[in-house]
Scaffold this motif. Sequence first.
Motif, PDB file in Angstrom:
ATOM      1  N   UNK A   1       0.938  -1.341   0.184  1.00 41.12           N
ATOM      2  CA  UNK A   1      -0.051   0.014  -0.227  1.00 41.12           C
ATOM      3  C   UNK A   1       0.739   1.250   0.100  1.00 41.12           C
ATOM      4  N   UNK A   2       1.922   1.391   0.960  1.00 36.66           N
ATOM      5  CA  UNK A   2       2.680   2.593   1.165  1.00 36.66           C
ATOM      6  C   UNK A   2       4.095   2.401   0.597  1.00 36.66           C
ATOM      7  N   UNK A   3       4.428   1.267   0.156  1.00 39.22           N
ATOM      8  CA  UNK A   3       5.567   0.958  -0.564  1.00 39.22           C
ATOM      9  C   UNK A   3       6.685   1.420   0.536  1.00 39.22           C
ATOM     10  N   UNK A   4       6.602   1.012   1.753  1.00 37.28           N
ATOM     11  CA  UNK A   4       7.311   1.670   2.905  1.00 37.28           C
ATOM     12  C   UNK A   4       8.851   1.002   2.799  1.00 37.28           C
ATOM     13  N   UNK A   5       9.821   2.153   3.027  1.00 35.21           N
ATOM     14  CA  UNK A   5      11.196   1.522   2.961  1.00 35.21           C
ATOM     15  C   UNK A   5      11.652   0.470   4.160  1.00 35.21           C
ATOM     16  N   UNK A   6      12.921  -0.123   4.082  1.00 35.46           N
ATOM     17  CA  UNK A   6      13.161  -0.961   5.137  1.00 35.46           C
ATOM     18  C   UNK A   6      12.856  -0.398   6.391  1.00 35.46           C
ATOM     19  N   UNK A   7      12.170  -1.285   7.302  1.00 33.72           N
ATOM     20  CA  UNK A   7      11.998  -0.787   8.677  1.00 33.72           C
ATOM     21  C   UNK A   7      13.065  -0.975   9.788  1.00 33.72           C
ATOM     22  N   UNK A   8      12.984  -0.550  10.833  1.00 30.82           N
ATOM     23  CA  UNK A   8      14.003  -0.526  11.916  1.00 30.82           C
ATOM     24  C   UNK A   8      15.146  -1.635  12.086  1.00 30.82           C
ATOM     25  N   UNK A   9      16.307  -1.442  12.144  1.00 26.55           N
ATOM     26  CA  UNK A   9      17.268  -2.448  12.489  1.00 26.55           C
ATOM     27  C   UNK A   9      16.911  -2.906  13.931  1.00 26.55           C
ATOM     28  N   UNK A  10      16.503  -2.278  15.028  1.00 21.64           N
ATOM     29  CA  UNK A  10      16.389  -2.552  16.640  1.00 21.64           C
ATOM     30  C   UNK A  10      15.333  -3.618  16.210  1.00 21.64           C
ATOM     31  N   UNK A  11      14.285  -3.497  15.764  1.00 21.31           N
ATOM     32  CA  UNK A  11      13.085  -4.441  15.934  1.00 21.31           C
ATOM     33  C   UNK A  11      13.710  -5.725  15.274  1.00 21.31           C
ATOM     34  N   UNK A  12      14.437  -5.785  14.216  1.00 22.95           N
ATOM     35  CA  UNK A  12      15.150  -7.006  13.832  1.00 22.95           C
ATOM     36  C   UNK A  12      15.914  -7.623  14.630  1.00 22.95           C
ATOM     37  N   UNK A  13      16.639  -7.044  15.230  1.00 23.37           N
ATOM     38  CA  UNK A  13      17.716  -7.420  16.386  1.00 23.37           C
ATOM     39  C   UNK A  13      16.686  -7.967  17.275  1.00 23.37           C
ATOM     40  N   UNK A  14      15.978  -7.500  17.803  1.00 28.51           N
ATOM     41  CA  UNK A  14      15.394  -7.711  19.010  1.00 28.51           C
ATOM     42  C   UNK A  14      14.514  -9.245  18.761  1.00 28.51           C
ATOM     43  N   UNK A  15      13.847  -9.175  17.667  1.00 27.69           N
ATOM     44  CA  UNK A  15      13.138 -10.140  17.066  1.00 27.69           C
ATOM     45  C   UNK A  15      14.391 -11.734  17.182  1.00 27.69           C
ATOM     46  N   UNK A  16      15.499 -11.319  16.402  1.00 28.71           N
ATOM     47  CA  UNK A  16      16.300 -12.383  16.173  1.00 28.71           C
ATOM     48  C   UNK A  16      16.814 -12.996  17.576  1.00 28.71           C
ATOM     49  N   UNK A  17      17.287 -12.270  18.447  1.00 29.76           N
ATOM     50  CA  UNK A  17      18.006 -12.440  19.566  1.00 29.76           C
ATOM     51  C   UNK A  17      16.785 -13.169  20.613  1.00 29.76           C
ATOM     52  N   UNK A  18      15.646 -12.739  20.564  1.00 29.50           N
ATOM     53  CA  UNK A  18      14.622 -13.210  21.468  1.00 29.50           C
ATOM     54  C   UNK A  18      14.390 -14.779  20.990  1.00 29.50           C
ATOM     55  N   UNK A  19      14.275 -14.784  19.609  1.00 30.02           N
ATOM     56  CA  UNK A  19      13.965 -16.093  19.121  1.00 30.02           C
ATOM     57  C   UNK A  19      15.184 -17.142  19.386  1.00 30.02           C
ATOM     58  N   UNK A  20      16.265 -16.691  19.060  1.00 27.38           N
ATOM     59  CA  UNK A  20      17.461 -17.341  19.141  1.00 27.38           C
ATOM     60  C   UNK A  20      17.376 -17.922  20.604  1.00 27.38           C
ATOM     61  N   UNK A  21      17.178 -16.955  21.505  1.00 28.25           N
ATOM     62  CA  UNK A  21      17.469 -17.180  23.131  1.00 28.25           C
ATOM     63  C   UNK A  21      16.235 -18.347  23.540  1.00 28.25           C
ATOM     64  N   UNK A  22      14.945 -18.284  22.845  1.00 30.96           N
ATOM     65  CA  UNK A  22      13.953 -19.263  23.023  1.00 30.96           C
ATOM     66  C   UNK A  22      14.566 -20.377  22.666  1.00 30.96           C
TER      67      UNK A  22
END
Length: 333
Positions: A256-277
């Motif tokens: 819809x808005x052809x949004x550019x790449x969203x934030x690096x922090x949210x990516x990192x948080x998700x990655x680390x959280x899942x890795x830890x779990x």
Amino acid sequence: MKPSVCIVVPVYNEEEVLPAFHQRISEVMDTMPAYSWHLLLVNDGSRDASARLIDAMAASDARITVVHLSRNFGKEVAMAAGLDHADADATILIDADLQDPPELMQAFIDEWQSGYDMVYAQRLSRHGDSWFKRSTAAGFYRLIGRMSSVRIPPDTGDYRLLSRRAVLAVRQLREHHRFMKGLFAWIGYPSKAVTFHRDARAAGGSKFNFWRLWNFAIEGITSFSIVPLKLATYFGSLIALAALLRGLWVIFKTLVWSDPVPGYPSLMVTLLFLGGMQLMFIGILGEYIGRIFNETKGRPLYFIDRVTGHSDQGSASTQPPEPGEKALARTGA
Ligand code: UDP
Ligand code: MG
């Protein structure tokens, strides 16, 4: 014939306390002449003078039998060896260090005579213990109560009386990871608590440390519950669902808005959280797999070096079949 009672005592490096223990326990046995008493000492590979001491005790006291294990197997296995060799109408488990008052045996026997198969000592006060130890213990019992189907009474130790059929039942549980409180509760049979105020230690320091209790708690939970294994399924499903919704949203936004790449922090948080779990649940899996590994080896629980003293009790025929039985060297039997 008098009903027989056998007192089973695991002994590991107890040379200092053994004479006092023999004294106290003899006094208690003498106060109840209506029963025929046996004292079964299991020497769990002591490295000090304990072996010599208890052999001498057995030589001078016809009520005493000593089972010497081939090495140190730990208290749980030493108790199992004792239960395998006890042949009495009632069997009492007690530590050698006199932390639990032998005088309580009178109450045990009264309750047993009124029909209970398992009579255990329950501490009313934990005065000697720190606030931290009391609250972690309470938390542990609440947790394990919720996770497993057997009800394990809090504030109890191994100090207890078992009827003959309770002993026969516990003997059949040959697992290597022996969470005794759980096993005692698991067999079912009518149980009764006898409450008492535990004295603070007479001498020496407690062997309490956080790491030991932590392992004890893991042993209890993994032996009696598979809830931790199921947790991964539910956590995983929830996270997958959240990821799906989030993914749809990202696709929608991009279209819809052809949004550019969203934030690096949210990516990192998700990655680390899942890795830890994932690592955490692999660890939980590992706890169970390690136990499967240990149990599937099917080794006998212990080996016996020799039996000394007057063992008119403890006939081999009452024991469950054990592969290691052939290797027993019995003397004085
Ligand atoms: N014990 C044993 N094998 C061991 C450690 C202990 O047979 O490897 C015996 C010990 O001799 C005593 C009982 O188990 O009779 C309780 O030991 P301890 O007092 O050290 O344990 P705690 O009371 O601190 O839990
Ligand atoms: Mg102790």
